[in-house]
Motif scaffolding. Structure first.
Motif, PDB file in Angstrom:
ATOM      1  N   MET A  12      20.919  18.038  -8.997  1.00 34.46           N
ATOM      2  CA  MET A  12      21.557  16.628  -8.815  1.00 34.46           C
ATOM      3  C   MET A  12      20.534  15.769  -8.428  1.00 34.46           C
ATOM      4  N   GLN A  13      21.344  14.386  -8.784  1.00 35.19           N
ATOM      5  CA  GLN A  13      20.463  13.270  -8.253  1.00 35.19           C
ATOM      6  C   GLN A  13      20.556  12.880  -6.569  1.00 35.19           C
ATOM      7  N   PHE A  14      19.550  12.689  -6.100  1.00 34.49           N
ATOM      8  CA  PHE A  14      19.779  12.324  -4.397  1.00 34.49           C
ATOM      9  C   PHE A  14      19.775  10.902  -4.350  1.00 34.49           C
ATOM     10  N   ASP A  15      20.271  10.611  -3.033  1.00 32.78           N
ATOM     11  CA  ASP A  15      20.695   9.229  -2.604  1.00 32.78           C
ATOM     12  C   ASP A  15      20.378   9.103  -1.137  1.00 32.78           C
ATOM     13  N   GLU A  16      20.532   7.951  -0.742  1.00 30.31           N
ATOM     14  CA  GLU A  16      20.069   7.725   0.675  1.00 30.31           C
ATOM     15  C   GLU A  16      20.509   8.417   1.646  1.00 30.31           C
ATOM     16  N   TYR A  17      21.394   9.423   1.515  1.00 31.75           N
ATOM     17  CA  TYR A  17      21.741  10.292   2.765  1.00 31.75           C
ATOM     18  C   TYR A  17      20.898  11.531   2.823  1.00 31.75           C
ATOM     19  N   ASP A  18      20.079  11.595   1.529  1.00 28.98           N
ATOM     20  CA  ASP A  18      19.129  12.886   1.525  1.00 28.98           C
ATOM     21  C   ASP A  18      17.720  12.448   1.719  1.00 28.98           C
ATOM     22  N   VAL A  19      17.437  11.316   2.289  1.00 26.88           N
ATOM     23  CA  VAL A  19      16.040  10.822   2.492  1.00 26.88           C
ATOM     24  C   VAL A  19      15.224  11.802   3.731  1.00 26.88           C
ATOM     25  N   LEU A  20      15.995  11.961   4.808  1.00 34.50           N
ATOM     26  CA  LEU A  20      15.457  12.607   5.814  1.00 34.50           C
ATOM     27  C   LEU A  20      14.958  14.102   5.344  1.00 34.50           C
ATOM     28  N   GLU A  21      15.903  14.702   4.538  1.00 34.80           N
ATOM     29  CA  GLU A  21      15.595  16.186   4.061  1.00 34.80           C
ATOM     30  C   GLU A  21      14.575  16.035   3.048  1.00 34.80           C
ATOM     31  N   LEU A  22      14.322  15.077   2.149  1.00 35.85           N
ATOM     32  CA  LEU A  22      13.148  14.783   1.128  1.00 35.85           C
ATOM     33  C   LEU A  22      12.027  14.727   2.049  1.00 35.85           C
ATOM     34  N   GLU A  24      11.315  16.000   4.977  1.00 36.49           N
ATOM     35  CA  GLU A  24      11.128  17.442   5.297  1.00 36.49           C
ATOM     36  C   GLU A  24      10.416  18.142   4.442  1.00 36.49           C
ATOM     37  N   LEU A  25      11.022  18.067   3.188  1.00 31.72           N
ATOM     38  CA  LEU A  25      10.660  18.815   1.909  1.00 31.72           C
ATOM     39  C   LEU A  25       9.054  18.541   1.686  1.00 31.72           C
ATOM     40  N   SER A  26       8.796  16.878   1.472  1.00 28.53           N
ATOM     41  CA  SER A  26       7.589  16.716   1.527  1.00 28.53           C
ATOM     42  C   SER A  26       6.574  17.237   2.314  1.00 28.53           C
ATOM     43  N   ALA A  27       6.805  17.171   3.788  1.00 27.75           N
ATOM     44  CA  ALA A  27       5.875  17.672   4.875  1.00 27.75           C
ATOM     45  C   ALA A  27       5.685  19.218   4.558  1.00 27.75           C
ATOM     46  N   SER A  28       6.683  19.664   4.199  1.00 25.57           N
ATOM     47  CA  SER A  28       6.450  21.280   3.925  1.00 25.57           C
ATOM     48  C   SER A  28       5.399  21.678   3.114  1.00 25.57           C
ATOM     49  N   VAL A  29       4.970  20.803   2.158  1.00 28.69           N
ATOM     50  CA  VAL A  29       3.809  20.957   1.355  1.00 28.69           C
ATOM     51  C   VAL A  29       2.479  20.124   1.697  1.00 28.69           C
ATOM     52  N   GLY A  30       2.748  19.321   2.941  1.00 28.67           N
ATOM     53  CA  GLY A  30       1.537  18.780   3.467  1.00 28.67           C
ATOM     54  C   GLY A  30       1.375  17.384   2.972  1.00 28.67           C
ATOM     55  N   TRP A  31       2.672  16.987   2.102  1.00 29.16           N
ATOM     56  CA  TRP A  31       2.556  15.406   1.701  1.00 29.16           C
ATOM     57  C   TRP A  31       3.140  14.540   2.735  1.00 29.16           C
ATOM     58  N   ASP A  32       2.764  13.303   2.791  1.00 28.22           N
ATOM     59  CA  ASP A  32       3.046  12.166   3.695  1.00 28.22           C
ATOM     60  C   ASP A  32       3.969  11.208   3.350  1.00 28.22           C
ATOM     61  N   TYR A  33       4.812  11.763   2.440  1.00 28.06           N
ATOM     62  CA  TYR A  33       6.156  10.829   2.216  1.00 28.06           C
ATOM     63  C   TYR A  33       7.101  10.400   3.531  1.00 28.06           C
ATOM     64  N   ASP A  34       7.077   9.276   3.745  1.00 23.59           N
ATOM     65  CA  ASP A  34       8.059   8.742   4.941  1.00 23.59           C
ATOM     66  C   ASP A  34       9.301   8.058   4.468  1.00 23.59           C
ATOM     67  N   GLU A  35      10.045   7.593   5.278  1.00 24.28           N
ATOM     68  CA  GLU A  35      11.210   7.002   4.943  1.00 24.28           C
ATOM     69  C   GLU A  35      11.111   5.724   4.160  1.00 24.28           C
ATOM     70  N   HIS A  36      10.047   4.901   4.274  1.00 18.87           N
ATOM     71  CA  HIS A  36       9.883   3.749   3.262  1.00 18.87           C
ATOM     72  C   HIS A  36       9.464   4.117   1.944  1.00 18.87           C
ATOM     73  N   GLU A  37       8.602   4.934   1.926  1.00 23.94           N
ATOM     74  CA  GLU A  37       8.176   5.372   0.731  1.00 23.94           C
ATOM     75  C   GLU A  37       9.233   6.016  -0.239  1.00 23.94           C
ATOM     76  N   ILE A  38      10.093   6.720   0.364  1.00 19.67           N
ATOM     77  CA  ILE A  38      11.125   7.371  -0.360  1.00 19.67           C
ATOM     78  C   ILE A  38      12.159   6.476  -0.869  1.00 19.67           C
ATOM     79  N   ARG A  39      12.249   5.406   0.070  1.00 21.47           N
ATOM     80  CA  ARG A  39      13.423   4.307  -0.319  1.00 21.47           C
ATOM     81  C   ARG A  39      12.853   3.642  -1.306  1.00 21.47           C
ATOM     82  N   THR A  40      11.716   3.312  -1.410  1.00 26.99           N
ATOM     83  CA  THR A  40      10.991   2.444  -2.514  1.00 26.99           C
ATOM     84  C   THR A  40      11.109   3.318  -3.765  1.00 26.99           C
TER      85      THR A  40
END
Length: 289
Positions: A12-22, A24-40
């Motif tokens: 599926m395509q994700f939306d703003e309600y999926d930001v926090l889980e994204l 978490e997914l990023s952190a699980s592989v050691g990447w540092d996406y935060d809320e601002h980056e994902i919203r951009t």
């Protein structure tokens, strides 16, 4: 490998309600996406991926289409328990299918991801040099009397778009609007006539202050922008530099940066990168090309 039936994994395509889980997914592989980056990323493009039977995000891939015939893919992540099911390939293919077949698609690959992208038709055309610094060494640089360095104002936007387009290889108005809004600092360089000839952004992430994009007429001006963006920052810094910028890389090494990797730039639907005028000294981030 996770044993759930593949049929319960929904693409599926994700939306703003999926930001926090994204995040978490990023952190699980050691990447540092935060809320601002994902919203951009979301406001500039689209993020696709899979959810499992209980609605947990287990894969992602993002595409950023630019203004004419170029797009960038990134954020290709698969939860370690779900690897081996082809989820990364399916999410990436969804990104590819979301733009026209005439669109050149670029990405910056990890070493692990390279075989996947080659399988999808991407070829290596160049490399990016990733530099990190734990402690920046400030340089006492004299500013060329023929240029001035100052803070960005909204009236500068159209000039920056044109300058960036020539350096990057495509116009990217929506992305730049979002990225400037996200930035900690946006600097512009003007010549004696007041024309903008360079600019640079800093983005404060959860781990690093990211420097880029940086566009400048020469390595000396690019170094000046780096120095000003890094001024008084107490913490880690990151900058990703295209391979043609050896003089800037030498400056970075003198200033406390260490090269930590050299990931390949890969492209599909073309055999070359789009034409660039050699004034792009640092990219925005690997996801944005």
């Amino acid at each position: 490998m996770h044993t759930d039936n593949k049929s319960v994994l929904e693409l599926m395509q994700f939306d703003e309600y999926d930001v926090l889980e994204l995040i978490e997914l990023s952190a699980s592989v050691g990447w540092d996406y935060d809320e601002h980056e994902i919203r951009t990323v979301m406001s500039s493009g689209k993020i696709f991926g899979h959810k499992n039977a209980v609605g947990k995000i287990v894969s992602s891939a993002a595409i950023i289409p630019y203004d004419t015939d170029l797009a960038s893919i990134g954020m290709v992540i698969v939860n370690k328990e779900y690897r081996g099911l082809g989820l990364g390939k399916k999410a990436t293919q969804k990104c590819i299918d979301s733009v026209s077949k005439e669109t050149s698609i670029m990405l910056i690959s990890t070493e692990d991801g390279k075989p996947l992208y080659e399988n999808l038709g991407f070829i290596t055309v160049d490399y990016i040099h990733k530099y990190l610094s734990d402690s920046y060494i400030q340089t006492k640089m004299s500013i060329n009397q023929e240029i001035t360095l100052g803070k960005y104002s909204e009236n500068d936007f159209n000039e920056i778009v044109e300058l960036d387009s020539a350096a990057f290889g495509d116009k990217r108005r929506k992305f730049l609007l979002n990225r400037i809004e996200q930035s900690k600092l946006c600097l512009v360089v003007r010549n004696q006539k007041g024309k903008i000839i360079g600019y640079g952004l800093s983005i404060l992430g959860p781990i690093n202050l990211i420097l880029g994009p940086i566009v400048a007429p020469n390595p000396q001006t690019a170094a000046l922008i780096v120095d000003e963006l890094a001024l008084n920052h107490q913490g880690k810094l990151r900058i990703d530099v295209p391979s043609s910028n050896k003089e800037l890389m030498f400056f970075l090494q003198k200033s406390g940066f260490i090269k930590v990797s050299e990931p390949p730039i890969m492209i599909k639907n073309s055999v070359n990168m789009p034409y660039r005028n050699k004034e792009l000294f640092a990219i925005a981030a690997q996801i944005f090309g």
